[in-house]
Design a protein around this motif. Sequence first.
Motif, PDB file in Angstrom:
ATOM      1  N   ALA A  38       0.830  -1.208   0.000  1.00 51.04           N
ATOM      2  CA  ALA A  38       0.000   0.000   0.000  1.00 51.04           C
ATOM      3  C   ALA A  38       0.867   1.262   0.000  1.00 51.04           C
ATOM      4  N   LEU A  39       1.965   1.233   0.764  1.00 50.59           N
ATOM      5  CA  LEU A  39       2.883   2.378   0.775  1.00 50.59           C
ATOM      6  C   LEU A  39       3.520   2.584  -0.597  1.00 50.59           C
ATOM      7  N   GLU A  40       3.931   1.495  -1.223  1.00 51.80           N
ATOM      8  CA  GLU A  40       4.577   1.594  -2.531  1.00 51.80           C
ATOM      9  C   GLU A  40       3.598   2.091  -3.595  1.00 51.80           C
ATOM     10  N   GLU A  41       2.357   1.668  -3.490  1.00 48.87           N
ATOM     11  CA  GLU A  41       1.344   2.138  -4.438  1.00 48.87           C
ATOM     12  C   GLU A  41       1.022   3.617  -4.207  1.00 48.87           C
ATOM     13  N   HIS A  42       0.972   4.022  -2.936  1.00 51.94           N
ATOM     14  CA  HIS A  42       0.646   5.414  -2.626  1.00 51.94           C
ATOM     15  C   HIS A  42       1.731   6.367  -3.133  1.00 51.94           C
ATOM     16  N   TYR A  43       3.004   6.008  -2.911  1.00 54.27           N
ATOM     17  CA  TYR A  43       4.103   6.893  -3.290  1.00 54.27           C
ATOM     18  C   TYR A  43       4.637   6.607  -4.692  1.00 54.27           C
ATOM     19  N   GLN A  44       4.129   5.514  -5.308  1.00 57.48           N
ATOM     20  CA  GLN A  44       4.584   5.134  -6.648  1.00 57.48           C
ATOM     21  C   GLN A  44       6.104   4.931  -6.693  1.00 57.48           C
ATOM     22  N   GLN A  45       6.597   4.240  -5.660  1.00 60.49           N
ATOM     23  CA  GLN A  45       8.020   3.950  -5.548  1.00 60.49           C
ATOM     24  C   GLN A  45       8.218   2.538  -5.028  1.00 60.49           C
ATOM     25  N   LYS A  46       9.362   1.945  -5.360  1.00 62.48           N
ATOM     26  CA  LYS A  46       9.733   0.641  -4.823  1.00 62.48           C
ATOM     27  C   LYS A  46      10.645   0.883  -3.626  1.00 62.48           C
ATOM     28  N   PHE A  47      10.237   0.409  -2.454  1.00 63.68           N
ATOM     29  CA  PHE A  47      10.995   0.673  -1.238  1.00 63.68           C
ATOM     30  C   PHE A  47      11.886  -0.494  -0.816  1.00 63.68           C
ATOM     31  N   ILE A  48      11.478  -1.715  -1.142  1.00 65.70           N
ATOM     32  CA  ILE A  48      12.254  -2.901  -0.775  1.00 65.70           C
ATOM     33  C   ILE A  48      12.538  -3.704  -2.031  1.00 65.70           C
TER      34      ILE A  48
END
Length: 288
Positions: A38-48
């Motif tokens: 959900a965080l990655e979709e919200h910010y449109q970034q890959k975090f891990i």
Amino acid sequence: MIDDKMRTFIKVVEYQSYTQAAKHLHITQPAVTQHIKALEEHYQQKFIDSTHKSFRLTKMGELLYHYAKTQIHNENLFQEQLQAVQPSLVIGSTLSIADYYIPHIIATKIIQNSHPCEIVVANTQTLIHKLINGEVECAFVEGQFDTELFDYHLLKKERFIAVASIHHPLAHQNISFEQLYDYPLFIREKGSGTRDILENYLHQTIYSLSRFSQLVEIGSLSMIKTMLMDTQAITFVYAGVVEQEIKNKQLVELHIQNFDITRPMHFIYLQSHIHKKYYQELFNTMTK
């Protein structure tokens, strides 16, 4: 109010495991996965980065981790303010600065301040970590730090010198750096700003720590100075650290050809901190 997904992300990073984070948070592993997604979709970034077998944060993931830690720390401070709890002022300082540069400028301010206060002495690397984690509010540091993450003010610029006993064979001569290799080197622990300065200098030259006859790692500046007086070892420190010993003719600055280093000392705090204006005023008051 901090989103639970942020808290989940922090635990995943700290445990480097979805499973361990789920156990700590008392939720299921699929729930942890959904929070990260959900965080990655919200910010449109890959975090891990999930393409490797080992856990690895992306650059954007590192930024989110620092942001999330700061937000949680600010949330805790805000809750304390709402409850009329007066938070402690926690000031960090590296060993060199704490012992030889700031006691006279912070003493009066600390006593006049009605807030509870704590002073934490550690190396630069440790203080940076504590600032990000909210364990320290502001700090006096040497060496490098992320200027995009921290606001900073110059405390002073100081000469970085080589020092030995007044009776050292190389005392009162013009010498080359290579001549130092025949003697033991007393050096601070890894993570120390003082050590970073020396290592950064060596990386830009043909010289190396490994060529010294012996390396002795010591975490105490007082111990280093006392041991220098009784041996033929050398060390590298800020000039102010050994000012009194040089004046008393116990130690001497070694004059090395083409060795001229001056480095800044800074007062820093997180750019995103809710009390940043107070820290700026605190520094201005202390250094008047």
